[in-house]
Structures are given as C-alpha cells and as structure tokens.
Motif scaffolding. Structure first.
Motif, PDB file in Angstrom:
ATOM      1  N   TRP A 142       0.134 -12.172   2.182  1.00 12.84           N
ATOM      2  CA  TRP A 142       0.507 -10.795   1.897  1.00 12.84           C
ATOM      3  C   TRP A 142       0.190  -9.906   3.092  1.00 12.84           C
ATOM      4  N   LYS A 183       0.008  -6.081   4.304  1.00 11.08           N
ATOM      5  CA  LYS A 183      -0.096  -4.751   3.715  1.00 11.08           C
ATOM      6  C   LYS A 183      -0.383  -3.701   4.779  1.00 11.08           C
ATOM      7  N   ASP A 223       2.511   0.141   1.515  1.00 11.00           N
ATOM      8  CA  ASP A 223       3.538  -0.851   1.184  1.00 11.00           C
ATOM      9  C   ASP A 223       3.061  -2.247   1.591  1.00 11.00           C
ATOM     10  N   SER A 224       3.662  -3.277   0.974  1.00 10.11           N
ATOM     11  CA  SER A 224       3.277  -4.653   1.295  1.00 10.11           C
ATOM     12  C   SER A 224       4.466  -5.576   1.125  1.00 10.11           C
TER      13      SER A 224
END
Length: 234
Positions: free
Chosen positions: A47, A49, A81-82
């Motif tokens: 992920w 971010k 946001d990611s």
C-alpha cells in the motif's frame, strides 16, 4: 488592528504553503518469500499512501533489472490518498540460494527515494526442501483447446518432528482461491487446492501465495511460496 490581522493571516498562509511537502509512505515495505522455486514468477502487493501536506508525484521507479516490474495505477496521490501496488519478480532459472530485489520509488520534492526490500531463497527442488516441502513446484492452471485445468492440488509436507502452524502472509487475490490448513502435524502431508476464480477463467495471470510456518518456541520458523499461473493456449 484590521491591517495587523490581515498581515498575520497572510504570514500564516505563506508559511503553510512554504512548508507544504509531499511524503510517500509504503506500509510493510519488507517482504520475504522464503523458499521459492527457481524459474518462477512471484508477486507481492504494497500500500502506497500520501501522508504529507502536498500531492505525491512519482517521477520514476527503478527496479534494478528487467526481471522485476512495478506497474502503477497512477503516479499522483493527493494528501490522504492511497493505492495498492504489485511488485512482480521473475526469479531466473539459474538463480539458486538467497537473492533479493530492492526497487526505488522517486517522488518529486523528496530528497531520498522510498525503498522496497524483497528476498527469496531460490531452490531447484522445493519438494526436497526442509522442514516444509511443496509438490508440485507451482500451480499451472492452463487452458487450451478442448481442455481447461481450472484447479490443481499442491501437497505440503512437514518433515520435522514438531507440529507447525501455517498462515498465509500474502494478500488474498481475486484471481484465484486457495485453501490453507491451519497446521501440519509431524510428518503430515496436506493437500492444498488452488483454483481459478470464475471471473478470471478467460484471463492470463501470474501470482503467488506465501505461507509462514512456525513450530513454536523451540520449533522451526520460515516461509515458503507457491507460484500460481494461468496460461491460455490458443
């Protein structure tokens, strides 16, 4: 007094702008595939971010060699946001033993790149690895004219004298389904069923599933990876 407050507000806004900066954070940026068949493709997802006060703009990705790729869904992330990013590593047929790849992600406004650290122990014969072995080496889910292999059995064997707990440490993927036992008793063999998800039977993909095994306080610990490939032959 009014002029004073306007000046103070202008100074505040200017200071906020001057200190606005992008910052990319990659959660869990280190991953071990463990025992992995050589000549296989393995994949791990991370992920990305944006944790700064300005938009993250990814300007360049350097994976170190053509055997590793990192497709990006987008190159800009607004603050907060990611996105999930997959790193695809094609382990060579001649690679044996410990190996690693360390992609670098460059962000506009950051002086140093963000890093991802991938390691694997490539082996010729995963069915002979200890204490946990896999057979066959990988799940080949091939579709060809008149025949389609939509599921496959892979056996896991615990060759140690202690029970080991098993846990899938790679994220669940939409492309396939897999059942993993919670544990293996000493000298026990379990069958893992790997199948293509219904919505992906007409699509090609290369993925992998990584398992962590743990024999407890006095037992063995480690990881083993099963490559999974869907190939469509016309």
């Amino acid at each position: 007094m009014r002029r004073y407050w306007l000046t103070a507000l202008l100074v505040f806004l200017t200071s906020q702008t001057s200190f606005a900066e992008p910052r990319l954070h990659i959660a869990g940026n280190r991953f071990e595939f463990g025992t992995t068949p050589q000549g296989s493709t393995v994949v791990q997802y991370f992920w990305f971010k944006s944790v700064g006060t300005d938009t993250v703009k990814i300007t360049e990705v350097k994976t170190g060699c053509s055997c590793t790729s990192m497709p990006l869904e987008k190159t800009s992330l607004a603050p907060g946001d990611s996105m999930q990013v997959g790193v695809v590593w094609e382990i060579g047929k001649n690679i044996t033993g410990s190996d690693g790849k360390y992609p670098r992600i460059y962000v506009e406004g950051q002086t140093e790149p963000e890093r991802i650290f991938l390691t694997a122990d490539a082996t010729i014969f995963p069915d002979s690895s200890r204490p946990i072995s896999i057979k066959p080496f990988r799940a080949e889910l091939t579709r060809m004219s008149g025949r389609s292999i939509d599921e496959m059995k892979v056996t896991l064997t615990n060759h140690s004298t202690l029970p080991v707990a098993l846990k899938m440490v790679s994220p669940e993927m939409q492309e396939f389904v897999v059942n993993i036992p919670d544990s293996l008793q000493p000298n026990e063999t379990a069958v893992v069923l790997v199948g293509v998800a219904a919505e992906f039977k007409d699509k090609e993909f290369s993925r992998s599933v990584t398992l962590a095994y743990d024999g407890g306080a006095v037992g063995v610990v480690g990881r083993i990876t099963i490559p999974i490939r869907r190939k469509i032959i016309s």
